[in-house]
Design an enzyme around this catalytic site. Structure first.
Site, PDB file in Angstrom:
ATOM      1  N   TYR A 283      -3.745  11.943   1.011  1.00 15.37           N
ATOM      2  CA  TYR A 283      -3.019  11.193  -0.022  1.00 15.37           C
ATOM      3  C   TYR A 283      -1.917  12.077  -0.604  1.00 15.37           C
ATOM      4  O   TYR A 283      -0.757  11.663  -0.724  1.00 15.37           O
ATOM      5  CB  TYR A 283      -4.003  10.749  -1.116  1.00 15.37           C
ATOM      6  CG  TYR A 283      -3.357  10.052  -2.297  1.00 15.37           C
ATOM      7  CD1 TYR A 283      -3.161   8.679  -2.299  1.00 15.37           C
ATOM      8  CD2 TYR A 283      -2.950  10.774  -3.419  1.00 15.37           C
ATOM      9  CE1 TYR A 283      -2.572   8.036  -3.383  1.00 15.37           C
ATOM     10  CE2 TYR A 283      -2.359  10.141  -4.507  1.00 15.37           C
ATOM     11  CZ  TYR A 283      -2.181   8.776  -4.480  1.00 15.37           C
ATOM     12  OH  TYR A 283      -1.596   8.156  -5.561  1.00 15.37           O
TER      13      TYR A 283
ATOM     14  N   THR B  44       2.896   1.969  -2.139  1.00  6.93           N
ATOM     15  CA  THR B  44       4.190   1.648  -2.739  1.00  6.93           C
ATOM     16  C   THR B  44       4.192   1.987  -4.233  1.00  6.93           C
ATOM     17  O   THR B  44       5.255   2.156  -4.820  1.00  6.93           O
ATOM     18  CB  THR B  44       4.491   0.150  -2.573  1.00  6.93           C
ATOM     19  OG1 THR B  44       3.304  -0.584  -2.898  1.00  6.93           O
ATOM     20  CG2 THR B  44       4.894  -0.180  -1.149  1.00  6.93           C
ATOM     21  N   ASP B  45       2.991   2.105  -4.843  1.00  2.00           N
ATOM     22  CA  ASP B  45       2.937   2.277  -6.309  1.00  2.00           C
ATOM     23  C   ASP B  45       3.643   3.559  -6.764  1.00  2.00           C
ATOM     24  O   ASP B  45       4.481   3.528  -7.659  1.00  2.00           O
ATOM     25  CB  ASP B  45       1.493   2.202  -6.832  1.00  2.00           C
ATOM     26  CG  ASP B  45       0.538   3.181  -6.181  1.00  2.00           C
ATOM     27  OD1 ASP B  45       0.916   3.814  -5.167  1.00  2.00           O
ATOM     28  OD2 ASP B  45      -0.598   3.324  -6.689  1.00  2.00           O
TER      29      ASP B  45
ATOM     30  N   SER C 129     -26.640   3.149 -16.967  1.00  2.00           N
ATOM     31  CA  SER C 129     -26.200   2.305 -15.872  1.00  2.00           C
ATOM     32  C   SER C 129     -27.402   2.044 -14.998  1.00  2.00           C
ATOM     33  O   SER C 129     -28.267   2.916 -14.862  1.00  2.00           O
ATOM     34  CB  SER C 129     -25.121   3.022 -15.047  1.00  2.00           C
ATOM     35  OG  SER C 129     -24.969   2.375 -13.793  1.00  2.00           O
TER      36      SER C 129
ATOM     37  N   ASP D 210      -4.743  -0.391 -10.490  1.00  2.00           N
ATOM     38  CA  ASP D 210      -6.143  -0.817 -10.596  1.00  2.00           C
ATOM     39  C   ASP D 210      -6.462  -1.371 -11.972  1.00  2.00           C
ATOM     40  O   ASP D 210      -7.047  -2.443 -12.120  1.00  2.00           O
ATOM     41  CB  ASP D 210      -7.088   0.353 -10.303  1.00  2.00           C
ATOM     42  CG  ASP D 210      -6.969   0.842  -8.876  1.00  2.00           C
ATOM     43  OD1 ASP D 210      -6.200   0.235  -8.109  1.00  2.00           O
ATOM     44  OD2 ASP D 210      -7.643   1.828  -8.536  1.00  2.00           O
TER      45      ASP D 210
ATOM     46  N   LEU E 245     -12.730  -0.694  -3.962  1.00  2.53           N
ATOM     47  CA  LEU E 245     -12.560  -1.968  -4.677  1.00  2.53           C
ATOM     48  C   LEU E 245     -12.495  -1.739  -6.188  1.00  2.53           C
ATOM     49  O   LEU E 245     -12.573  -2.655  -6.978  1.00  2.53           O
ATOM     50  CB  LEU E 245     -13.691  -2.945  -4.317  1.00  2.53           C
ATOM     51  CG  LEU E 245     -13.761  -3.305  -2.832  1.00  2.53           C
ATOM     52  CD1 LEU E 245     -14.907  -4.286  -2.569  1.00  2.53           C
ATOM     53  CD2 LEU E 245     -12.436  -3.897  -2.331  1.00  2.53           C
TER      54      LEU E 245
ATOM     55  N   GLU F 128       0.838  -1.206   0.000  1.00  2.00           N
ATOM     56  CA  GLU F 128       0.000   0.000   0.000  1.00  2.00           C
ATOM     57  C   GLU F 128       0.867   1.248   0.000  1.00  2.00           C
ATOM     58  O   GLU F 128       1.824   1.359   0.777  1.00  2.00           O
ATOM     59  CB  GLU F 128      -0.904  -0.019   1.239  1.00  2.00           C
ATOM     60  CG  GLU F 128      -2.334   0.328   0.953  1.00  2.00           C
ATOM     61  CD  GLU F 128      -3.031  -0.619  -0.022  1.00  2.00           C
ATOM     62  OE1 GLU F 128      -3.199  -0.221  -1.191  1.00  2.00           O
ATOM     63  OE2 GLU F 128      -3.402  -1.724   0.383  1.00  2.00           O
TER      64      GLU F 128
ATOM     65  N   SER G 183     -14.398   0.111  -8.512  1.00  3.63           N
ATOM     66  CA  SER G 183     -15.505   0.094  -9.475  1.00  3.63           C
ATOM     67  C   SER G 183     -15.160   0.966 -10.673  1.00  3.63           C
ATOM     68  O   SER G 183     -15.653   0.727 -11.779  1.00  3.63           O
ATOM     69  CB  SER G 183     -16.801   0.584  -8.823  1.00  3.63           C
ATOM     70  OG  SER G 183     -16.750   1.973  -8.551  1.00  3.63           O
TER      71      SER G 183
HETATM   72  P1  ADP Z   1     -13.886   3.108  -6.482  1.00 10.22           P
HETATM   73  O1  ADP Z   1     -13.100   2.929  -7.727  1.00 10.22           O
HETATM   74  O2  ADP Z   1     -13.093   2.857  -5.243  1.00 10.22           O
HETATM   75  O3  ADP Z   1     -15.170   2.350  -6.456  1.00 10.22           O
HETATM   76  P2  ADP Z   1     -14.004   5.809  -7.460  1.00 10.22           P
HETATM   77  O4  ADP Z   1     -14.419   7.086  -6.845  1.00 10.22           O
HETATM   78  O5  ADP Z   1     -12.652   5.710  -8.036  1.00 10.22           O
HETATM   79  O6  ADP Z   1     -14.281   4.656  -6.395  1.00 10.22           O
HETATM   80  O7  ADP Z   1     -15.007   5.462  -8.657  1.00 10.22           O
HETATM   81  C1  ADP Z   1     -16.398   5.477  -8.420  1.00 10.22           C
HETATM   82  C2  ADP Z   1     -17.115   6.191  -9.572  1.00 10.22           C
HETATM   83  O8  ADP Z   1     -17.045   5.386 -10.770  1.00 10.22           O
HETATM   84  C3  ADP Z   1     -18.590   6.377  -9.330  1.00 10.22           C
HETATM   85  O9  ADP Z   1     -18.844   7.550  -8.572  1.00 10.22           O
HETATM   86  C4  ADP Z   1     -19.141   6.468 -10.730  1.00 10.22           C
HETATM   87  O10 ADP Z   1     -18.937   7.786 -11.251  1.00 10.22           O
HETATM   88  C5  ADP Z   1     -18.257   5.514 -11.502  1.00 10.22           C
HETATM   89  N1  ADP Z   1     -18.858   4.167 -11.571  1.00 10.22           N
HETATM   90  C6  ADP Z   1     -18.308   3.012 -11.129  1.00 10.22           C
HETATM   91  N2  ADP Z   1     -19.132   1.963 -11.374  1.00 10.22           N
HETATM   92  C7  ADP Z   1     -20.230   2.466 -11.965  1.00 10.22           C
HETATM   93  C8  ADP Z   1     -21.456   1.890 -12.468  1.00 10.22           C
HETATM   94  N3  ADP Z   1     -21.709   0.596 -12.380  1.00 10.22           N
HETATM   95  N4  ADP Z   1     -22.357   2.743 -13.035  1.00 10.22           N
HETATM   96  C9  ADP Z   1     -22.103   4.055 -13.118  1.00 10.22           C
HETATM   97  N5  ADP Z   1     -20.988   4.638 -12.673  1.00 10.22           N
HETATM   98  C10 ADP Z   1     -20.043   3.880 -12.108  1.00 10.22           C
HETATM   99 MG    MG Z   2     -11.392   4.054  -8.311  1.00  8.70          MG
END
Ligand code: ADP
Ligand code: MG
Length: 399
Positions: free
Chosen positions: A240, A51-52, A83, A188, A141, A49, A143
């Protein structure tokens, strides 16, 4: 994620198989069947963590939680995307992709991928897309990388674009850095695109070389429990930036390109040359964390997965005491998981909230989850959610 209590059931919109939901969402939005479905997982970092950006080592693995994009081509330079998290669909065309920032909100992650592909010289097909996801949003995680990678995989296939998997992480990272405006490293996107089932991805952030290291929890009767701490991200961006600046300052003071160049054998000497206690502790975290990644990789290569627990727990102590990036909810979850018998536990992700991962015997999940929930209740924290994960494959076409 499941809560230990029945009240934490997922919302109705998110129930059912995620690939089915993506196809149903496509049909509902566009009145036709998609040409295909593409999936990309969330990821957790097993160890390594902060470290990147110090040119060091990380060891993420892909999760069984996935984002799925159902897609079909449409004529012209037009992209329509919906979505299940957000109705109605968002539409953009080539004219809105000349400069970053014209498409905002969640759809920027999709527009960013189209933009980055076009910037790299690809002829991107117009498309209709519908997205469904089991990856919790904003919990650390990734997303964001999941949506980028799933959309990228769909567009590459629909357009027959010549973009091999090893070049896709850079492009998805560029979408997030330059279009969305989020300053993330390469971990990521590398994880969600390149990981393999039953393996973790040993990534050297300086050379970007990767090694697929066996991490077959299932065969060992083990599992990873991921607990979403539900702690609010307190000042995470500023903290950060402060950690990153401290590491860069330390490297300059020590006369090395990056803290990766200080080995554990040189650590005492390096620390003796720094007169600020806080900087010393920041350096100690990064240098020892790089070594813990290497030690974890050695154990996994030797099939000794059960023995990595103490390294995970030591990583947590280092993040808590030296790098100071944990919060009370996170520390509580780690302590409770360990007390309930986890082999090791640590915060995963940048810190100040996010998730904890605990390496557990596969049949221990309920006991550990309840122990964490009880500890939270004792402290008056909101009920945490949890999910069991196994190392899953990276982005792929489903149908
Ligand atoms: P993490 O990557 O940790 O989940 P981030 O803030 O980097 O958090 O990314 C989250 C953002 O990515 C959301 O606020 C949204 O804008 C977008 N996102 C991720 N998954 C979806 C999804 N399934 N539908 C719509 N937007 C998404
Ligand atoms: Mg993210």
């Amino acid at each position: 994620m499941n809560g230990p209590a029945a009240s934490a059931a997922p919302p109705a919109a998110a129930s059912g198989d995620v690939a089915d939901r993506a196809a149903a969402g496509f049909h509902a939005a566009y009145g036709e069947e998609p040409a295909g479905r593409w999936a990309a997982p969330g990821r957790a970092n097993l160890i390594g963590e902060h470290t990147d950006y110090n040119d060091g080592f990380v060891l993420p693995f892909a999760l069984t939680l996935r984002t799925v994009v159902a897609a079909a081509p449409q004529p012209g330079e037009r992209w329509t995307v919906r979505s299940e998290l957000s109705d109605p669909p968002v539409e953009f065309d080539g004219g809105q992709l000349d400069t970053p920032g014209r498409v905002t909100g969640w759809a920027a992650y999709v527009a960013g991928v189209v933009w980055a592909l076009r910037e790299a010289g690809y002829d991107v097909p117009g498309a209709r897309l519908a997205i469904a996801s089991d990856v919790p949003v904003g919990s650390g995680l990734s997303s964001s990388a999941a949506i980028e990678a799933a959309v990228l995989a769909a567009l590459v296939d629909l357009g027959g674009l010549d973009l091999p998997a090893e070049r896709q992480p850079r492009l998805a990272q560029r979408a997030e850095n330059a279009y969305v405006g989020a300053p993330t490293g390469i971990m990521d996107q590398s994880a969600v695109i390149r990981c393999r089932a039953g393996h973790a991805l040993f990534l050297d952030c300086r050379s970007e070389s990767v090694e697929h290291v066996p991490f077959d929890l299932d065969a060992a009767g083990l599992a990873v429990l991921v607990v979403d701490s539900r702690a609010p991200h307190r000042h995470a961006d500023g903290e950060y930036a402060a950690r990153r600046a401290a590491c860069e300052r330390a490297a300059a003071l020590l006369g090395v390109p990056a803290l990766r160049d200080v080995g554990v054998a040189d650590l005492d000497g390096a620390l003796a040359r720094l007169d600020d206690d806080e900087i010393r502790r920041r350096v100690r975290h990064v240098v020892t964390e790089d070594q813990r990644v290497l030690d974890t990789v050695d154990l996994l290569r030797a099939g000794r997965v059960r023995e990595i627990g103490p390294l995970l727990t030591a990583s947590h102590a280092s993040m808590r005491d030296d790098f100071e990036i944990t919060v009370p909810e996170i520390d509580t979850a780690v302590e409770a998981a360990l007390a309930a018998g986890a082999l090791g536990a640590r915060m995963t992700g940048g810190g100040f909230g996010g998730c904890v991962l605990a390496l557990i015997e596969a049949d221990q999940a309920d006991a550990v989850a309840h122990a964490v929930a009880d500890a939270y209740a004792d402290r008056g924290f909101p009920t945490p959610t949890h999910v069991m994960v196994l190392p899953a494959p990276g982005a792929t076409r489903l149908s």
